[in-house]
Design a protein around this motif. Structure first.
Motif, short mmCIF file in Angstrom:
data_model
loop_
_atom_site.label_atom_id
_atom_site.label_comp_id
_atom_site.label_asym_id
_atom_site.label_seq_id
_atom_site.Cartn_x
_atom_site.Cartn_y
_atom_site.Cartn_z
N PHE A 46 -9.29 -107.27 -1.65
CA PHE A 46 -8.18 -106.43 -1.23
C PHE A 46 -7.41 -107.08 -0.08
CE2 PHE A 46 -6.73 -102.52 1.19
CZ PHE A 46 -5.60 -102.34 0.41
N CYS A 71 -6.92 -102.64 -7.03
CA CYS A 71 -7.33 -102.62 -5.62
C CYS A 71 -8.13 -101.36 -5.29
CB CYS A 71 -6.11 -102.72 -4.71
SG CYS A 71 -5.39 -104.37 -4.60
N ILE A 101 -11.99 -101.25 -4.00
CA ILE A 101 -12.33 -100.61 -2.73
C ILE A 101 -13.38 -99.54 -2.94
CG2 ILE A 101 -11.45 -99.12 -0.88
CD1 ILE A 101 -8.74 -100.57 -1.23
N TYR A 143 -17.01 -100.40 -1.11
CA TYR A 143 -17.26 -99.69 0.15
C TYR A 143 -17.87 -98.30 -0.08
CZ TYR A 143 -14.57 -103.53 1.98
OH TYR A 143 -14.14 -104.81 2.29
N ALA A 154 -10.90 -93.99 -1.46
CA ALA A 154 -10.45 -95.36 -1.71
C ALA A 154 -8.93 -95.42 -1.77
CB ALA A 154 -11.06 -95.88 -3.01
N PHE A 178 -6.40 -97.42 0.65
CA PHE A 178 -5.37 -98.29 0.07
C PHE A 178 -3.99 -97.91 0.60
CE2 PHE A 178 -1.97 -98.92 -2.98
CZ PHE A 178 -2.07 -100.28 -3.25
N LEU A 204 -11.09 -97.73 7.55
CA LEU A 204 -12.38 -97.54 6.88
C LEU A 204 -13.32 -96.72 7.76
CD1 LEU A 204 -14.28 -98.14 4.49
CD2 LEU A 204 -14.91 -100.27 5.65
#
Length: 202
Positions: free
Chosen positions: A80, A126, A130, A134, A141, A145, A183
């Motif tokens: 990403f 993407c 993600i 994660y 996610a 993004f 995050l």
């Protein structure tokens, strides 16, 4: 019997994309396009019904050009971040195409969901990555993004308009800081206070 086209659809779009990349979309007229093809404008309209149709194809071609940049991120970890770096590189190397794709008026776009759909397969890929990398829900996610893409978009816009210049190390540091900050916020559960992301459409 209609006249045989002097140029193929692909040849016309390639020439039109070249004009848009070099001079900007406003310079893309039928006369300018005909000159780039070494002809009058007339042969263009044996293939396309209007310049509006040509412009639609140029936008698709510009997106395909960006997709070729994004594809270079495959094989990198985290992918990403590499997509973001490629987006900014695209803004630096193809500023007029960046402005065509990301800085043109879109009256039909009212929410980020509208923008997300415009971004196409790269954005979907993407978000999926993600989510897996994660351990996030789909909505988390997508929220990550959204925030990181908006930040990356801003850097690209500054570069594409000539307002700022950043070296690669600066860009990497900025993207890393934004990504880690968002995050951490999302993992803490406090990001819901910022915005709500629509769920995936069925």
């Amino acid at each position: 019997m209609p006249p045989k086209p002097k140029f193929t659809r692909e040849e016309i779009v390639k020439a039109a994309l070249g004009i848009a990349a070099d001079k900007g979309l406003k310079a893309l007229t039928s006369r300018e396009l005909g000159a780039a093809l070494g002809s009058s404008a007339r042969p263009i309209f044996t293939v396309f019904s209007s310049m509006s149709e040509v412009l639609d194809e140029v936008r698709k071609a510009a997106l395909a050009e960006f997709a070729s940049y994004a594809k270079k991120a495959e094989g990198f970890t985290p992918i990403f971040k590499q997509v973001g770096l490629q987006m900014i590189l695209f803004a630096a190397e193809q500023p007029k195409l960046y402005r065509l794709i990301y800085m043109s008026e879109k009256p039909e776009a009212k929410t980020f969901e509208d923008v997300f759909e415009h971004l196409g397969d790269v954005a979907v890929q993407c978000v999926d990555i993600i989510q897996k990398d994660y351990d996030l829900s789909y909505s988390e996610a997508k929220q990550l993004f959204m925030h990181t893409w908006i930040y990356t978009y801003g850097i690209g816009a500054l570069i594409a308009t000539g307002m700022c210049k950043f070296n690669p190390d600066e860009v990497q540091d900025m993207l890393s800081c934004e990504f880690v900050a968002m995050l951490t916020l999302i993992k803490s559960g406090k990001a819901k206070e910022c915005t709500t992301i629509p769920q995936r459409k069925s």
